[in-house]
Motif scaffolding. Structure first.
Motif: not given
Length: 294
Positions: A123-151
């Motif tokens: 989960k990633d907390w956002k205070t943005n006023r305008s929501p967007y989809e996780p696939t609109d950028n690579h932030q969550l994807g890169l965090y997911a990659w990091a977790l896959s490397q760690m676990t």
């Protein structure tokens, strides 16, 4: 250079801003939006680490660079998605090589994740006023990659939690598989390699303005370096004779308005502390105002 998602995202948005912030290390005036986001993240981190909600908010407010509305910070912190969390890992730091040779390293902090028999939830907390989809950028994807490397996990369920919309039925979530994670890693590698190449050129006295050009856009509205861009640009007559020219002029207006907003904030701070600023037959005064949002 050590890389992070925020550094890579800034480079992708505007290379000039990246140069000012991370290479010249020029100070950037804190904005209400950025300070609010950091304050809420701090409050959530403290709460999920065992602190009482009231105290977590008070400590976060005391550390804030700008005065923040306590009710707003407390309301965002007490989001149902935060209050319902039991267990898991908070502000998990990662420091990983992007390539097998270890030359490119990325680090970051994952707001929250939990792992059980059903898999990993991020989960990633956002205070943005305008929501967007996780696939609109690579932030969550890169965090997911990091977790896959760690676990060693082959799938990671990621969710953006927009704290302003506690009653929203829509979930901004995506389950990342190995292909998605690899795509995010390659995005990071591509940008990091590009930056490394330009850093090498800088050492040969190459022109920094050509290596890291400004890229005007809607992001200028929240950029603390907009005034540096307009100072470095020559004023030329503007002729709008095509759709492309109209778009370019619109982007330049956004940048000018951003710089103007920064100038006004500086004048406001001075007038608030020292009184009216009189220039000829004009006067700049600090006048408090109240606005309501529904």
């Amino acid at each position: 250079m050590m890389y992070s998602v925020s550094r890579l995202q800034l480079y992708e948005r505007c290379q000039a801003a990246f140069y000012y912030k991370y290479l010249l290390e020029l100070p950037e005036a804190p904005s209400d939006a950025l300070v609010l986001g950091k304050t809420v993240h701090t409050a959530i981190q403290r709460y999920l680490s065992g602190d009482a909600l009231e105290n977590a908010v008070d400590v976060a407010l005391a550390e804030a660079q700008l005065p923040m509305d306590k009710k707003e910070v407390q309301s965002l912190t007490a989001h149902p998605a935060v209050m319902s969390i039991m267990g898991g890992y908070v502000e998990q730091h990662f420091h990983l090589p992007l390539l097998d040779n270890g030359n490119l390293v990325i680090q970051g902090y994952i707001d929250y994740f939990n792992q059980d028999e059903s898999g990993i939830v991020l989960k990633d907390w956002k205070t943005n006023r305008s929501p967007y989809e996780p696939t609109d950028n690579h932030q969550l994807g890169l965090y997911a990659w990091a977790l896959s490397q760690m676990t060693g996990a082959e799938e990671v369920h990621g969710e953006l939690v927009f704290l302003r919309y506690s009653l929203s039925k829509k979930q901004y979530a995506y389950t990342y598989d190995k292909h998605d994670m690899e795509e995010a890693r390659q995005w990071a590698v591509r940008l990091a390699v590009d930056i490394d190449g330009k850093l090498a050129q800088l050492e040969t006295n190459a022109d920094s303005a050509l290596l890291f050009p400004d890229q005007p856009g809607v992001h200028c509205q929240h950029c603390g370096y907009a005034e540096l861009c307009i100072r470095s640009r020559k004023v030329t007559p503007v002729i709008v004779d095509s759709a492309l020219a109209a778009k370019q002029l619109a982007l330049e207006v956004i940048r000018l308005e951003s710089a103007l907003s920064e100038y006004k904030d500086q004048l406001k701070s001075w007038a608030k502390a020292n009184g009216d600023i009189v220039v000829g037959d004009s006067s700049f005064s600090f006048v408090p105002s109240v606005s309501w949002g529904f």
